[in-house]
Write a protein that holds these residues in place. Structure first.
Motif, PDB file in Angstrom:
ATOM      1  N   LEU A   1       0.826  -1.205   0.000  1.00 37.86           N
ATOM      2  CA  LEU A   1       0.000   0.000   0.000  1.00 37.86           C
ATOM      3  C   LEU A   1       0.863   1.258   0.000  1.00 37.86           C
ATOM      4  O   LEU A   1       0.604   2.212  -0.743  1.00 37.86           O
ATOM      5  N   ARG A   2       1.908   1.261   0.825  1.00 37.72           N
ATOM      6  CA  ARG A   2       2.837   2.402   0.870  1.00 37.72           C
ATOM      7  C   ARG A   2       3.453   2.639  -0.510  1.00 37.72           C
ATOM      8  O   ARG A   2       3.500   3.769  -1.002  1.00 37.72           O
ATOM      9  N   THR A   3       3.888   1.565  -1.171  1.00 34.02           N
ATOM     10  CA  THR A   3       4.487   1.679  -2.502  1.00 34.02           C
ATOM     11  C   THR A   3       3.482   2.251  -3.501  1.00 34.02           C
ATOM     12  O   THR A   3       3.821   3.140  -4.295  1.00 34.02           O
ATOM     13  N   TRP A   4       2.242   1.768  -3.464  1.00 34.75           N
ATOM     14  CA  TRP A   4       1.196   2.268  -4.369  1.00 34.75           C
ATOM     15  C   TRP A   4       0.981   3.769  -4.159  1.00 34.75           C
ATOM     16  O   TRP A   4       0.916   4.531  -5.117  1.00 34.75           O
ATOM     17  N   VAL A   5       0.897   4.184  -2.898  1.00 37.85           N
ATOM     18  CA  VAL A   5       0.663   5.600  -2.584  1.00 37.85           C
ATOM     19  C   VAL A   5       1.850   6.454  -3.040  1.00 37.85           C
ATOM     20  O   VAL A   5       1.665   7.518  -3.630  1.00 37.85           O
ATOM     21  N   GLU A   6       3.060   5.996  -2.771  1.00 37.86           N
ATOM     22  CA  GLU A   6       4.246   6.749  -3.197  1.00 37.86           C
ATOM     23  C   GLU A   6       4.253   6.944  -4.711  1.00 37.86           C
ATOM     24  O   GLU A   6       4.627   8.006  -5.210  1.00 37.86           O
ATOM     25  N   GLN A   7       3.806   5.943  -5.458  1.00 36.62           N
ATOM     26  CA  GLN A   7       3.747   6.053  -6.916  1.00 36.62           C
ATOM     27  C   GLN A   7       2.688   7.053  -7.373  1.00 36.62           C
ATOM     28  O   GLN A   7       2.824   7.663  -8.431  1.00 36.62           O
ATOM     29  N   GLN A   8       1.649   7.257  -6.579  1.00 36.98           N
ATOM     30  CA  GLN A   8       0.579   8.205  -6.919  1.00 36.98           C
ATOM     31  C   GLN A   8       0.962   9.650  -6.598  1.00 36.98           C
ATOM     32  O   GLN A   8       0.438  10.581  -7.207  1.00 36.98           O
ATOM     33  N   CYS A   9       1.855   9.836  -5.628  1.00 47.69           N
ATOM     34  CA  CYS A   9       2.225  11.192  -5.191  1.00 47.69           C
ATOM     35  C   CYS A   9       3.059  11.905  -6.250  1.00 47.69           C
ATOM     36  O   CYS A   9       3.855  11.287  -6.952  1.00 47.69           O
ATOM     37  N   GLU A  10       2.856  13.217  -6.310  1.00 44.59           N
ATOM     38  CA  GLU A  10       3.632  14.067  -7.212  1.00 44.59           C
ATOM     39  C   GLU A  10       4.157  15.263  -6.430  1.00 44.59           C
ATOM     40  O   GLU A  10       3.453  15.806  -5.573  1.00 44.59           O
ATOM     41  N   GLY A  11       5.380  15.682  -6.717  1.00 43.50           N
ATOM     42  CA  GLY A  11       5.948  16.910  -6.162  1.00 43.50           C
ATOM     43  C   GLY A  11       5.929  16.979  -4.646  1.00 43.50           C
ATOM     44  O   GLY A  11       6.141  15.994  -3.936  1.00 43.50           O
ATOM     45  N   LYS A  12       5.654  18.169  -4.145  1.00 43.11           N
ATOM     46  CA  LYS A  12       5.623  18.435  -2.705  1.00 43.11           C
ATOM     47  C   LYS A  12       4.315  17.903  -2.128  1.00 43.11           C
ATOM     48  O   LYS A  12       3.232  18.264  -2.583  1.00 43.11           O
ATOM     49  N   VAL A  13       4.419  17.049  -1.105  1.00 43.92           N
ATOM     50  CA  VAL A  13       3.275  16.331  -0.549  1.00 43.92           C
ATOM     51  C   VAL A  13       2.960  16.823   0.861  1.00 43.92           C
ATOM     52  O   VAL A  13       3.862  16.961   1.689  1.00 43.92           O
TER      53      VAL A  13
END
Length: 179
Positions: free
Chosen positions: A23-35
């Motif tokens: 789940l962490r990996t999936w979320v990291e892949q969805q994030c862009e730029g400054k989070v």
């Protein structure tokens, strides 16, 4: 507008959502730029994040109620906002030792001024109540997390922020973009 993408993720339920690697990996892949991670918990993500969590035991840059954080933030806008609040009143009372979290509608209303045009909000919950078109968002990716057994699935909505300047949106609200 591109079609909405659906993902199905199987992983156990955990108090700290991002402690589960798939789940962490999936979320990291969805994030862009400054989070901005408004309910950060104990698991740092491998992204450029500002971390906030009401729990003083959480690994966070700030320990404020999420709505209070947004009202006080004077820094630059974000490219991604993560919303992983407790999914129910009972969970809010359990996880934050009796302190209630911000009302979700008010929290969603406070996010757009802190998000860059074209940015994302990634919302987790047991329901599909999301940022919505009336705030200038459209769904881009939906994730269903299957926890197995009799445990409720978690729904993740990834929405893109593209307000329409000076146009009346659903529910008669005005959505005015800022540069």
């Amino acid at each position: 507008m591109a079609p909405t993408i659906f993902s199905h993720i199987k992983c156990p339920l955990h108090r700290y959502t991002f402690s589960i690697k798939p789940l962490r990996t999936w979320v990291e892949q969805q994030c862009e730029g400054k989070v901005l991670n408004l309910f950060s918990g104990i698991t740092p993500l491998q992204v450029s994040e500002i971390r906030n969590d009401l729990d003083p035991g959480a690994i966070a840059d700030y320990h404020l109620d999420a709505l209070e954080f947004l009202h006080q933030w004077k820094g630059n806008r974000f490219d991604t906002v993560l919303l992983d609040p407790p999914y129910s009143y009972r969970k809010s009372m359990e996880l934050y030792k009796g302190i209630r979290c911000s009302p979700f509608r008010k929290l969603k209303d406070a996010i757009p001024p802190h998000l860059n045009r074209g940015g994302k909000v990634i919302t987790f919950g047991y329901h599909s109540v999301v940022m919505g078109r009336s705030r200038g968002f459209h769904p881009e990716h939906i994730g269903i997390i299957s926890h197995g057994g009799a445990i409720h699935d978690t729904i993740i909505a990834v929405e893109r922020y593209n307000p329409i300047k000076n146009k009346t949106m659903d529910h008669g609200k005005q959505c005015i973009s800022k540069p």
